[in-house]
Design a protein around this motif. Structure first.
Motif, PDB file in Angstrom:
ATOM      1  N   ASN A   1      41.209 -19.383  30.057  1.00 16.19           N
ATOM      2  CA  ASN A   1      41.170 -20.183  28.734  1.00 16.19           C
ATOM      3  C   ASN A   1      39.566 -21.082  28.850  1.00 16.19           C
ATOM      4  N   VAL A   2      38.747 -20.246  29.021  1.00 16.73           N
ATOM      5  CA  VAL A   2      37.474 -20.894  29.210  1.00 16.73           C
ATOM      6  C   VAL A   2      36.373 -20.412  27.897  1.00 16.73           C
ATOM      7  N   PRO A   3      35.881 -21.215  27.200  1.00 17.62           N
ATOM      8  CA  PRO A   3      35.032 -20.679  26.082  1.00 17.62           C
ATOM      9  C   PRO A   3      33.844 -19.838  26.706  1.00 17.62           C
ATOM     10  N   TYR A   4      33.730 -18.718  25.853  1.00 21.74           N
ATOM     11  CA  TYR A   4      32.329 -18.109  26.247  1.00 21.74           C
ATOM     12  C   TYR A   4      31.680 -17.647  24.906  1.00 21.74           C
ATOM     13  N   VAL A   5      30.472 -17.443  25.043  1.00 20.94           N
ATOM     14  CA  VAL A   5      29.546 -17.197  23.853  1.00 20.94           C
ATOM     15  C   VAL A   5      28.386 -16.226  24.436  1.00 20.94           C
ATOM     16  N   PHE A   6      27.930 -15.392  23.266  1.00 23.47           N
ATOM     17  CA  PHE A   6      26.587 -14.361  23.753  1.00 23.47           C
ATOM     18  C   PHE A   6      25.487 -15.212  23.005  1.00 23.47           C
TER      19      PHE A   6
ATOM     20  N   GLU B   1      16.079  -7.475  16.102  1.00 22.05           N
ATOM     21  CA  GLU B   1      17.519  -7.806  15.545  1.00 22.05           C
ATOM     22  C   GLU B   1      18.583  -6.878  15.577  1.00 22.05           C
ATOM     23  N   ALA B   2      18.223  -5.545  15.237  1.00 18.49           N
ATOM     24  CA  ALA B   2      19.116  -4.576  15.158  1.00 18.49           C
ATOM     25  C   ALA B   2      20.022  -4.036  16.145  1.00 18.49           C
ATOM     26  N   GLN B   3      19.302  -4.336  17.427  1.00 21.60           N
ATOM     27  CA  GLN B   3      20.063  -3.643  18.636  1.00 21.60           C
ATOM     28  C   GLN B   3      20.938  -4.593  19.377  1.00 21.60           C
ATOM     29  N   VAL B   4      21.333  -5.503  18.660  1.00 23.03           N
ATOM     30  CA  VAL B   4      22.400  -6.254  19.432  1.00 23.03           C
ATOM     31  C   VAL B   4      23.646  -5.615  19.344  1.00 23.03           C
ATOM     32  N   ASN B   5      24.197  -5.342  20.497  1.00 24.04           N
ATOM     33  CA  ASN B   5      25.750  -4.506  20.737  1.00 24.04           C
ATOM     34  C   ASN B   5      26.882  -5.244  19.885  1.00 24.04           C
ATOM     35  N   PRO B   6      27.466  -4.626  19.262  1.00 22.43           N
ATOM     36  CA  PRO B   6      28.644  -5.194  18.361  1.00 22.43           C
ATOM     37  C   PRO B   6      29.681  -5.435  19.698  1.00 22.43           C
TER      38      PRO B   6
END
Length: 127
Positions: free
Chosen positions: A76-81, A2-7
């Motif tokens: 203008n394309v949506p993106y998500v991680f 959980e902790a090491q997700v890059n901001p």
């Protein structure tokens, strides 16, 4: 992990949205509406055929995919991680981890309604 997700991995999908996205990625793979990998995702953006881009927040180093959000914003394309490249790889139907994938536009696709609802959800994250 959980902790090491890059901001820098913003916007990050929560658990429910991640599940929705990965399900859609899996369906897109079956409908041949999926491009796997950072290079392929870049190509779909440049050609203007990307519906949305999904990237893995645990890509190492993350910088190898950070050109994608910039391109997405230009086009203008949506993106998500999503949190896990392993899960993204499985959703893409391959045994390897996948750090970026692009769901592509296809005329008369049966996935259009799901794609639109995911695009809306991603846009809500960005607000």
């Amino acid at each position: 992990t959980e902790a090491q997700v890059n901001p820098k991995a913003y916007p990050l999908a929560d658990a429910t949205l991640t599940k929705t996205i990965l399900d859609l990625v899996q369906q897109a793979s079956n409908y041949k509406q999926l491009r796997k990998g950072a290079n392929e995702a870049t190509k779909t953006l440049n050609r203007g055929i990307a519906e949305f881009i999904v990237m893995a927040a645990d890509a190492e180093p993350l910088e190898i995919i950070l050109h994608l959000p910039l391109l997405c914003e230009d086009k203008n394309v949506p993106y998500v991680f999503v949190r896990s490249k392993q899960a993204l790889g499985r959703a893409c139907g391959v045994s390897r981890p996948v750090i970026a994938t692009s769901v592509t536009i296809k005329e008369g696709s049966q996935l259009k309604p799901q794609i639109q609802s995911v695009q809306m959800a991603i846009e809500r994250l960005l607000v």
